[in-house]
Scaffold this motif. Sequence first.
Motif, PDB file in Angstrom:
ATOM      1  N   SER A   1       6.613  37.890  18.062  1.00 57.25           N
ATOM      2  CA  SER A   1       6.033  38.774  17.051  1.00 57.25           C
ATOM      3  C   SER A   1       6.805  39.663  16.442  1.00 57.25           C
ATOM      4  N   VAL A   2       6.432  40.711  16.046  1.00 56.29           N
ATOM      5  CA  VAL A   2       7.084  41.812  15.397  1.00 56.29           C
ATOM      6  C   VAL A   2       6.505  43.310  15.766  1.00 56.29           C
ATOM      7  N   ASP A   3       7.411  44.179  15.608  1.00 61.89           N
ATOM      8  CA  ASP A   3       7.014  45.486  15.850  1.00 61.89           C
ATOM      9  C   ASP A   3       6.623  46.011  14.941  1.00 61.89           C
ATOM     10  N   SER A   4       6.290  47.409  14.678  1.00 59.07           N
ATOM     11  CA  SER A   4       5.413  48.078  13.518  1.00 59.07           C
ATOM     12  C   SER A   4       6.382  48.316  12.403  1.00 59.07           C
ATOM     13  N   HIS A   5       7.913  48.246  12.682  1.00 59.84           N
ATOM     14  CA  HIS A   5       8.675  48.540  11.610  1.00 59.84           C
ATOM     15  C   HIS A   5       9.078  47.258  10.635  1.00 59.84           C
ATOM     16  N   VAL A   6       8.369  46.329  11.102  1.00 59.73           N
ATOM     17  CA  VAL A   6       8.893  44.898  10.449  1.00 59.73           C
ATOM     18  C   VAL A   6       7.578  44.451   9.802  1.00 59.73           C
ATOM     19  N   ALA A   7       7.627  43.801   8.399  1.00 59.10           N
ATOM     20  CA  ALA A   7       6.620  43.416   7.904  1.00 59.10           C
ATOM     21  C   ALA A   7       6.971  41.780   7.996  1.00 59.10           C
ATOM     22  N   ILE A   8       5.542  41.116   7.746  1.00 53.60           N
ATOM     23  CA  ILE A   8       5.697  39.675   7.829  1.00 53.60           C
ATOM     24  C   ILE A   8       5.140  39.268   6.272  1.00 53.60           C
ATOM     25  N   LEU A   9       5.800  38.643   5.537  1.00 53.46           N
ATOM     26  CA  LEU A   9       5.614  37.995   4.129  1.00 53.46           C
ATOM     27  C   LEU A   9       5.454  36.418   4.116  1.00 53.46           C
ATOM     28  N   ARG A  10       4.424  35.936   3.485  1.00 54.96           N
ATOM     29  CA  ARG A  10       4.293  34.554   3.429  1.00 54.96           C
ATOM     30  C   ARG A  10       4.106  34.437   1.961  1.00 54.96           C
ATOM     31  N   PRO A  11       4.887  34.148   1.407  1.00 54.92           N
ATOM     32  CA  PRO A  11       5.163  33.958  -0.228  1.00 54.92           C
ATOM     33  C   PRO A  11       4.550  32.697  -0.865  1.00 54.92           C
ATOM     34  N   LYS A  12       4.078  32.673  -1.887  1.00 51.30           N
ATOM     35  CA  LYS A  12       3.594  31.410  -2.591  1.00 51.30           C
ATOM     36  C   LYS A  12       4.201  31.252  -3.923  1.00 51.30           C
ATOM     37  N   GLY A  13       4.711  30.120  -4.252  1.00 47.81           N
ATOM     38  CA  GLY A  13       5.241  30.229  -5.720  1.00 47.81           C
ATOM     39  C   GLY A  13       6.809  30.235  -5.666  1.00 47.81           C
ATOM     40  N   ILE A  14       7.208  30.581  -4.421  1.00 50.85           N
ATOM     41  CA  ILE A  14       8.768  30.674  -4.212  1.00 50.85           C
ATOM     42  C   ILE A  14       8.973  30.116  -2.923  1.00 50.85           C
ATOM     43  N   SER A  15      10.317  29.786  -2.317  1.00 51.25           N
ATOM     44  CA  SER A  15      10.440  29.276  -1.116  1.00 51.25           C
ATOM     45  C   SER A  15      10.976  30.301  -0.155  1.00 51.25           C
ATOM     46  N   PRO A  16      10.349  30.593   1.071  1.00 51.92           N
ATOM     47  CA  PRO A  16      10.733  31.459   1.823  1.00 51.92           C
ATOM     48  C   PRO A  16      12.219  31.904   1.892  1.00 51.92           C
ATOM     49  N   LYS A  17      13.101  30.916   1.860  1.00 53.65           N
ATOM     50  CA  LYS A  17      14.463  31.170   1.781  1.00 53.65           C
ATOM     51  C   LYS A  17      14.854  31.866   0.647  1.00 53.65           C
ATOM     52  N   ALA A  18      14.342  31.530  -0.490  1.00 59.11           N
ATOM     53  CA  ALA A  18      14.648  31.949  -1.773  1.00 59.11           C
ATOM     54  C   ALA A  18      14.203  33.420  -1.936  1.00 59.11           C
ATOM     55  N   LEU A  19      13.037  33.618  -1.327  1.00 55.42           N
ATOM     56  CA  LEU A  19      12.487  35.166  -1.228  1.00 55.42           C
ATOM     57  C   LEU A  19      13.724  36.171  -0.295  1.00 55.42           C
ATOM     58  N   VAL A  20      14.080  35.411   0.650  1.00 55.98           N
ATOM     59  CA  VAL A  20      15.138  36.093   1.478  1.00 55.98           C
ATOM     60  C   VAL A  20      16.219  36.384   0.957  1.00 55.98           C
ATOM     61  N   TYR A  21      16.909  35.528  -0.091  1.00 55.76           N
ATOM     62  CA  TYR A  21      18.039  35.714  -0.613  1.00 55.76           C
ATOM     63  C   TYR A  21      17.784  36.825  -1.828  1.00 55.76           C
ATOM     64  N   LEU A  22      16.703  36.689  -2.542  1.00 53.25           N
ATOM     65  CA  LEU A  22      16.307  37.694  -3.341  1.00 53.25           C
ATOM     66  C   LEU A  22      16.182  38.894  -3.300  1.00 53.25           C
ATOM     67  N   LEU A  23      15.520  39.309  -1.959  1.00 55.23           N
ATOM     68  CA  LEU A  23      15.537  40.649  -1.327  1.00 55.23           C
ATOM     69  C   LEU A  23      17.115  41.173  -0.796  1.00 55.23           C
ATOM     70  N   ALA A  24      17.784  40.199  -0.516  1.00 56.85           N
ATOM     71  CA  ALA A  24      19.153  40.369   0.128  1.00 56.85           C
ATOM     72  C   ALA A  24      20.045  40.631  -1.008  1.00 56.85           C
ATOM     73  N   SER A  25      19.727  40.335  -2.396  1.00 60.24           N
ATOM     74  CA  SER A  25      20.645  40.298  -3.344  1.00 60.24           C
ATOM     75  C   SER A  25      21.043  41.773  -3.682  1.00 60.24           C
ATOM     76  N   PRO A  26      22.180  42.108  -4.386  1.00 58.95           N
ATOM     77  CA  PRO A  26      22.316  43.506  -4.845  1.00 58.95           C
ATOM     78  C   PRO A  26      21.114  43.957  -5.756  1.00 58.95           C
ATOM     79  N   LEU A  27      20.573  43.040  -6.476  1.00 52.46           N
ATOM     80  CA  LEU A  27      19.503  43.555  -7.366  1.00 52.46           C
ATOM     81  C   LEU A  27      18.245  43.934  -6.460  1.00 52.46           C
ATOM     82  N   GLY A  28      17.927  43.352  -5.297  1.00 48.87           N
ATOM     83  CA  GLY A  28      16.866  43.504  -4.547  1.00 48.87           C
ATOM     84  C   GLY A  28      17.227  44.819  -3.767  1.00 48.87           C
ATOM     85  N   GLN A  29      18.201  45.048  -3.026  1.00 50.44           N
ATOM     86  CA  GLN A  29      18.832  46.092  -2.548  1.00 50.44           C
ATOM     87  C   GLN A  29      18.812  47.227  -3.293  1.00 50.44           C
ATOM     88  N   LEU A  30      19.214  47.364  -4.481  1.00 54.82           N
ATOM     89  CA  LEU A  30      19.117  48.609  -5.401  1.00 54.82           C
ATOM     90  C   LEU A  30      17.815  48.958  -5.607  1.00 54.82           C
TER      91      LEU A  30
END
Length: 236
Positions: free
Chosen positions: A136-165
């Motif tokens: 499970s996760v604690d209260s500081h961590v959110a669980i995302l269950r994406p549709k229309g994009i692979s979960p791994k692709a979403l991880v990389y998108l959020l971790a990218s400089p564009l996402g981090q900015l």
Amino acid sequence: MFEKTSFPTAIKTSLSKISESHALRCDSKQFESRFLMLDDLLSKGPTCYLSQFLPDPLVKGVQHIYLEEGEGIPVVNTLSIQKMSININDCRYISDEAFSALTPTRKLIKNDVLLTMDGGTSIGKPVLFDLVGDYSVDSHVAILRPKGISPKALVYLLASPLGQLQFQRFESGASGQTAVTEEDLRRFKFPLSSLQRLEEEVSTLDTERVRIQIARDKLDRDEKELWENFTLKVLR
């Protein structure tokens, strides 16, 4: 003192932001050059909001009562998410009974995307959950269950400089206790052109990250051996 054109320019920029968003954050950070450059980049072509890939509400963990000793169910927390991986040694544990009492949505399943949403410098750390067993996760961590994009692709998108900015732009709150809300996350914008080739780029990037990690592990072992040899020579 403002230059004569500064205040009208700021008003014009603010009105432009209001026309593009549901809300305006009235703080000077929004006019930093890095965010103005981001706006300029996103204005060059069609974009989409992250909400397009998140049809369901985000799920966050609860404030658990942790076991002080003994084995139990691991809880992924902010500390255990590092560099797009989960360090099980940094997880805390809850009892089997506490885990059973959780709602099904708070029990992790393979290919969930986990994201730290608050905690100062810890904001915006994504990871793909691909472990076996109950978690499970604690209260500081959110669980995302994406549709229309692979979960791994979403991880990389959020971790990218564009996402981090965008995490840096939207974080708000008292020093050391800042957070990004679900509404903020859903308003993250990305160029459609980049999304069209994202899956292919993620595959290449994934391969390169594995190669880099192997090289990094070897360097860590070499450094450890270097210090051990140094210590042995000093103690002779």
